[in-house]
Design a protein around this motif. Structure first.
Motif, PDB file in Angstrom:
ATOM      1  N   TYR A   1     -40.912 -10.200  26.495  1.00 53.98           N
ATOM      2  CA  TYR A   1     -40.294 -11.514  26.291  1.00 53.98           C
ATOM      3  C   TYR A   1     -41.297 -12.577  25.864  1.00 53.98           C
ATOM      4  O   TYR A   1     -40.945 -13.551  25.196  1.00 53.98           O
ATOM      5  CB  TYR A   1     -39.574 -11.965  27.568  1.00 53.98           C
ATOM      6  CG  TYR A   1     -40.482 -12.495  28.652  1.00 53.98           C
ATOM      7  CD1 TYR A   1     -40.851 -13.838  28.691  1.00 53.98           C
ATOM      8  CD2 TYR A   1     -40.989 -11.652  29.637  1.00 53.98           C
ATOM      9  CE1 TYR A   1     -41.683 -14.322  29.686  1.00 53.98           C
ATOM     10  CE2 TYR A   1     -41.821 -12.121  30.631  1.00 53.98           C
ATOM     11  CZ  TYR A   1     -42.174 -13.457  30.651  1.00 53.98           C
ATOM     12  OH  TYR A   1     -43.013 -13.931  31.626  1.00 53.98           O
TER      13      TYR A   1
ATOM     14  N   ALA B   1     -42.344 -13.284  21.668  1.00 59.02           N
ATOM     15  CA  ALA B   1     -41.477 -13.838  20.627  1.00 59.02           C
ATOM     16  C   ALA B   1     -42.148 -14.966  19.863  1.00 59.02           C
ATOM     17  O   ALA B   1     -42.021 -15.061  18.633  1.00 59.02           O
ATOM     18  CB  ALA B   1     -40.161 -14.307  21.250  1.00 59.02           C
ATOM     19  N   GLU B   2     -42.869 -15.850  20.560  1.00 55.29           N
ATOM     20  CA  GLU B   2     -43.504 -16.998  19.905  1.00 55.29           C
ATOM     21  C   GLU B   2     -45.016 -16.834  19.810  1.00 55.29           C
ATOM     22  O   GLU B   2     -45.728 -17.784  19.488  1.00 55.29           O
ATOM     23  CB  GLU B   2     -43.167 -18.280  20.672  1.00 55.29           C
ATOM     24  CG  GLU B   2     -41.668 -18.590  20.723  1.00 55.29           C
ATOM     25  CD  GLU B   2     -41.365 -19.884  21.460  1.00 55.29           C
ATOM     26  OE1 GLU B   2     -42.333 -20.519  21.949  1.00 55.29           O
ATOM     27  OE2 GLU B   2     -40.195 -20.261  21.518  1.00 55.29           O
TER      28      GLU B   2
END
Length: 554
Positions: A526, A529-530
């Motif tokens: 998770y 993502a960025e």
């Protein structure tokens, strides 16, 4: 500074989502409830209260009472809601531990495989094609995956030791009666023990000491000199999985190198007694525990058919056979104690092999019976035991047991500490030499043993964290070799690192260029993502030293 309890529970819930192993759990406490309890614990610690387990995360086998969660023993239709914690749970909570939830198990603690449950078969922590071991399956895997710091199981015939060995963690099976079994659904009430799992021996010992009703009874002083370890001849061990005999011999050699004296022992009374646990009349006690319930609903869809068959078959064992078996067991116990009279401990493989899920499905009774060859006799002989990691075979954990007379729990722990080789950890970012978190390794007594690269199956990402650090991700394709350092540290050091690891980092297996593996820091998906993909630099240090302006997260 240790992580706060609040940070730890949030990281644990993130880890639960990331590993996606719902079969581990029967009941999970809601995160808001845990956060409230954690905040209260943090406040108590800040006010100066001494809580030896402050913020440690605890998982509890589903046949042990936890107030507020149903006790199912792996059978939903059997469930009841306890109004109080079992004493073993209550004592750990009083010391500051936080219960995450209750874990899956072989139904009614009847099994050594971890597959006999309507909640699903609990897969091995690192190889989902293999069993986790049982019956304390979920408790062992929760610790092995870094979700819980400690967990409770039970052990009647090996249910606390087999899953510890399979998943590469420590399992303490104490002297019977040292930890109360009140609030525990019995398997065989006269034999049951509450056991503890941890990633390191000191953590397990601390938990056991806090749960114990009283200080262990004193035992006769041993004669001075080196530890005396009983080791059976290879032909008495029977058939072992490939590589396991060599791994067992290597463990014995480590004890010898550490100064222990190895001496031969006849294993016959131990293996004969082990066979009697299920083939004789002692299994009737399992019917005493839950037979009436099974008889009342023989066709209930949540009854595991293998478990139901074992327990109901015990209903018709005649009383005279039990008395005959008790007499025979007394003879075998005397022979076993004579065999160990001059020894401080007996060293054995914890199990003869590690079956796959498919192998257990094909022969559920035979596969399970084989696993108990070395563990079944321990409680019948009123012995205590420590299951300890002892290396790897084929990339999977291999474990051994040290077994000794009742109330020699502390002695066995001291000997088992000699078995544990120094731990290794592969680091790729902020723990590298010269980086901000490297002092954490140095404070643990770690030393650098190699600078190398991973196998070409990883991607590297710059995370938006403080201090800046990378996230190492294993991928199926498009991977590259990434620079890592391999550090060696005391065994307990790895457990401390894992227990204080902030989200989104997680401890997993990192494959190195030479084909070996080592525990290492990976990143939960998770958080990527960025994050910027920096794989092209081949390592964190090269990324940091690149020309040009620094980008966010770097």
């Amino acid at each position: 500074m240790p992580l706060s309890a609040l940070t730890r529970v949030r990281a644990a819930h993130a880890r639960i989502e990331a590993v996606d192993r719902p079969e581990i759990w029967i009941g999970l406490r809601p995160l808001p409830e845990l956060e409230s309890e954690a905040a209260t614990l943090d406040a108590r610690v800040s006010a100066g209260e001494h809580l030896p387990l402050a913020g440690r995360l605890l998982a509890v086998k589903g046949n042990i009472d936890v107030a507020g969660l149903p006790t199912t023993a792996g059978c939903p239709s059997y469930a009841y809601r306890p109004t109080a914690d079992a004493p073993a749970v209550a004592r750990l909570r009083a010391a500051g531990a936080l219960v995450i939830g209750t874990t899956n198990l072989d139904q009614f603690a009847t099994g050594l495989v971890g597959t006999r449950s309507p909640y699903g078969a609990v897969r091995h922590a690192h190889d989902p094609s293999r069993v986790s071991g049982g019956s304390s399956s979920g408790s062992a895997v929760a610790v092995a995956l870094g979700i819980a710091d400690l967990s409770l199981g039970t052990d009647t015939a090996g249910s606390g030791r087999i899953p510890a060995a399979f998943n590469g963690i420590v399992g303490l099976k104490p002297t019977r009666g040292l930890v109360p079994t009140d609030g525990v659904v019995p398997a065989c009430a006269s034999l049951d023990c509450v056991t503890v799992f941890a990633r390191t021996l000191p953590e397990a010992e601390q938990a056991l000491a806090l749960m114990a009703t009283a200080a262990p009874r004193s035992v006769p002083a041993r004669a001075p000199g080196p530890w005396r370890i009983a080791v059976p001849a290879a032909d008495q061990l029977g058939e072992l999985d490939p590589g396991w005999a060599q791994a067992y011999e290597a463990a014995a050699a480590r004890l010898r190198t550490a100064g222990a004296c190895l001496q031969p022992v006849d294993l016959t009374p131990f293996t004969e007694a082990a066979a009697m646990l299920y083939e004789g009349a002692f299994v009737a006690e399992r019917y005493t525990a839950v037979g009436a319930f099974i008889d009342s609903a023989p066709n209930a869809p949540d009854l595991d058919p293998t478990v139901a068959r074992i327990i109901t078959a015990a209903r018709d064992i005649p009383a005279h056979r039990l008395f005959a078996d008790r007499d025979r067991m007394a003879v075998l116990r005397d022979a076993a104690m004579d065999a160990l009279a001059d020894a401080d401990a007996l060293l054995l493989p914890t199990a003869p092999g590690h079956p796959t899920l498919a192998e257990v499905a094909a022969d559920p009774l035979g596969a399970n019976a084989r696993l108990g060859r070395f563990t079944n006799s321990t409680n019948l002989f009123d012995l205590c035991a420590v299951a300890a990691p002892a290396g790897e075979v084929g990339g999977l954990p291999f474990g051994v047991m040290l077994i000794g007379p009742a109330h020699t729990d502390a002695r066995l722990a001291r000997i088992s500490a000699l078995l544990t080789p120094p731990a290794r950890v592969a680091v790729a970012g902020a723990h590298l030499t010269g980086q901000p978190l490297n002092p954490q390794l140095l404070e643990l007594g770690a030393r650098l043993v190699d600078t190398t690269v991973t196998a070409p199956v990883y991607r590297l990402h710059a995370l938006r964290t403080a201090p800046p650090k990378p996230g190492l991700e294993r991928v199926d394709k498009g991977g590259a070799a990434i620079e890592v350092e391999v550090w060696q540290l005391p065994p307990e050091g790895l457990g401390r690192l894992a227990s204080e690891l902030p989200s989104p980092m997680t401890l997993g297996r990192v494959e190195l260029a030479d084909g070996t593996t080592a525990p290492g820091f990976l990143c939960e998906p998770y958080a990527l993502a960025e994050a910027e993909d920096i794989t092209e630099y081949g390592g964190w240090r090269r990324y940091l030293s690149r020309p040009g302006p620094r980008r966010p997260g770097g």
